[in-house]
Design an enzyme around this catalytic site. Sequence first.
Site, short mmCIF file in Angstrom:
data_model
loop_
_atom_site.label_atom_id
_atom_site.label_comp_id
_atom_site.label_asym_id
_atom_site.label_seq_id
_atom_site.Cartn_x
_atom_site.Cartn_y
_atom_site.Cartn_z
N ARG B 51 0.86 -1.18 0.00
CA ARG B 51 0.00 0.00 0.00
C ARG B 51 0.90 1.23 0.00
O ARG B 51 2.10 1.15 0.20
CB ARG B 51 -1.01 0.01 1.15
CG ARG B 51 -0.60 -0.54 2.46
CD ARG B 51 0.51 0.19 3.13
NE ARG B 51 0.23 1.61 3.35
CZ ARG B 51 1.15 2.50 3.60
NH1 ARG B 51 2.45 2.16 3.64
NH2 ARG B 51 0.85 3.76 3.79
N GLY B 52 0.26 2.40 -0.19
CA GLY B 52 1.01 3.65 -0.28
C GLY B 52 1.18 3.98 -1.76
O GLY B 52 1.44 3.10 -2.59
N ALA B 53 1.04 5.28 -2.05
CA ALA B 53 0.98 5.74 -3.44
C ALA B 53 2.08 5.13 -4.32
O ALA B 53 1.80 4.53 -5.37
CB ALA B 53 1.05 7.26 -3.47
N GLN B 190 -2.13 3.18 9.84
CA GLN B 190 -0.86 3.17 9.12
C GLN B 190 0.22 3.96 9.86
O GLN B 190 1.40 3.68 9.72
CB GLN B 190 -1.04 3.78 7.71
CG GLN B 190 -1.86 2.94 6.76
CD GLN B 190 -3.32 3.33 6.76
OE1 GLN B 190 -3.81 3.92 7.73
NE2 GLN B 190 -4.04 3.00 5.70
N ASP B 231 -2.14 11.09 -2.50
CA ASP B 231 -2.53 10.02 -3.42
C ASP B 231 -2.80 10.55 -4.83
O ASP B 231 -2.57 9.86 -5.81
CB ASP B 231 -3.74 9.26 -2.88
CG ASP B 231 -3.32 8.36 -1.74
OD1 ASP B 231 -3.20 8.87 -0.61
OD2 ASP B 231 -3.06 7.17 -1.99
N ASN B 241 -5.57 12.75 -0.12
CA ASN B 241 -4.68 11.93 0.69
C ASN B 241 -5.52 11.22 1.74
O ASN B 241 -6.74 11.41 1.81
CB ASN B 241 -3.58 12.81 1.32
CG ASN B 241 -2.46 11.98 1.93
OD1 ASN B 241 -2.01 11.00 1.34
ND2 ASN B 241 -2.04 12.33 3.13
#
Lengths: 341, 341
Positions: B51-53, B190, B231, B241
């Site tokens: 996960r994460g952009a 997160q 994001d 985001n």
Amino acid sequence: MKVNGKDYRTIWLEDGICKMINQNLLPHKFEIFEAKTYQETCVAIKTMITRGAGAIGAAAGFAMAQAAFENPDNNAETFLTKAKIEIEATRPTAQDLFAATARVFEKSLISSEEAVKEAQKIANENVDAGRKIGEFGAELLRDGMRVLTHCNAGWLAFVDWGTAISPVYVAKEQEKSIFVYSDETRPRLQGSRLSAWELYHNDIPHKIIPDNAAAALMQDGKIDIVITGADRIAANGDTANKIGTLEKAICAKYFDIPFYIAAPSSTFDKNCPSGKEIPIEYRSDDEVKMMEGIDSTGNLNKITVANPSSEALNPGFDVTPADLITGYITENGIKNGVENL
Amino acid sequence: MKVNGKDYRTIWLEDGICKMINQNLLPHKFEIFEAKTYQETCVAIKTMITRGAGAIGAAAGFAMAQAAFENPDNNAETFLTKAKIEIEATRPTAQDLFAATARVFEKSLISSEEAVKEAQKIANENVDAGRKIGEFGAELLRDGMRVLTHCNAGWLAFVDWGTAISPVYVAKEQEKSIFVYSDETRPRLQGSRLSAWELYHNDIPHKIIPDNAAAALMQDGKIDIVITGADRIAANGDTANKIGTLEKAICAKYFDIPFYIAAPSSTFDKNCPSGKEIPIEYRSDDEVKMMEGIDSTGNLNKITVANPSSEALNPGFDVTPADLITGYITENGIKNGVENL
């Protein structure tokens, strides 16, 4: 208010025993906790078996009355003073607690019967104040409105009715359809555990949101009014309440949404000039790093949810400056702005 | 960056297998997940194993390259188009994902080798961009500063270095002492699970805070700068985001604290005129009502923390309007204000 269709108060004194809904077990189990001595009641306040400004106030009054009965010598001011200090040390941010112990302490110097009478009076005043706050607050609520609330300032936080949610209960009697968004209110989740539970049992349509979602909902035009409770209101109107209240107030101001504090007049502390003088309680790391709930086998289980090697910072309350507060809903009416307090 | 003293990337392609740190198990277990087909990589993106952009972008590129290899007929544009649509459906808010699939798709029409080369290039560009973001961002950080970050835009969210936390890593190389407050970032935590974990493993002093505490810390003068990731950034500078970013930006503005977005240029979507056009992903109630963690026996356990009969509302992202953003830290430098984008 209702639990499974039956009326309850959150806390009451019966034959010298302080009985209270065990709020640490909600929403998973509905159980009445019994504190037989003033010291057991102190532990119940400290461990948040009972919690919320008004319920703490009532509990402190009952504890002081229990101490009057336990006093080995009816005139022993030393014993009662010691008890008062112990009771006041349980939750240092709660103004109602200090107001209650002071009142019952005075009567306890006369007799334990007078002390009990005073403690019962405090509890009854709390119920009446909650109802009146509901009636005044309901004037702000039009049919179809969506209310955001933070933490739990519903009836569970008081003896009955509550403050921030009381207007919603009264509006329901008036046949207005009101929707409540309840911030889950990390770290202790009073919103998703308690507000959601009491809204559910009293047939109020509602949804739980993560605290982080409040501004997004405001931006989407989904919040018409914010109402929260208060733990202490300074003379200038600055208000200490559950951590996160300040964020909601700032966001409400940004989106031009009315932000109200609902609280009985006992929450106003004329001796405290401003928010700067309100002591803020820092709580344990574990509240942030661990969570308690029901596991798949139906048992209460505590799990670690955060990186165990990291520390946390856990302030229990924050202070919302008066200029972010649209008005104060009290049992004496709605005051707009600090000059009318 | 480091895990137990050893260097890792978060995601890489090795012999057609997409390998990645299983972020759903962090901070409790450090494990490498292996996705053998493009569809397994899709599942890994969807279930947030990665996960994460930036990591999503790299994963999408690798998935597209895997599809090129799996393509029964090297020219079968239909198969590749279908794969592209499937990959893009995994996380609809992530701009990097679309940029990566578009680039690798084009090369996959030439050959699967070209597709792999392009996917590797995307991952390497991501590492370089993260490092450069760190170098530019570190210019904002003076010795002794306290940074607030939200969610995880550290190296775990990218292939390496990250965006929002990268300046802190570079500042550490420059022997500046920087303290990080990490919002826990409900509902998926997160911040307390991932940011805290990576800060711990890379020796950055830090504390986890409940999301609700950020404004109180700002009010107390404990936050000098806020840096978050993004994001997707619209042409006018509005930034999508993780849910809660908007609250932090509003609070930072209120307390006059600089609020920066750190993101590679691939996150900028020139085709999206403003935040209004960014689709927001709504996620499951269970993320709010249930929590996963390690119980006292050391096993992963899922518990219900909220009133089970209540519903939740769970938007995954929010949009911060450009006028709340002090500047954008990119691999090409720091741009203040949308007119310079």
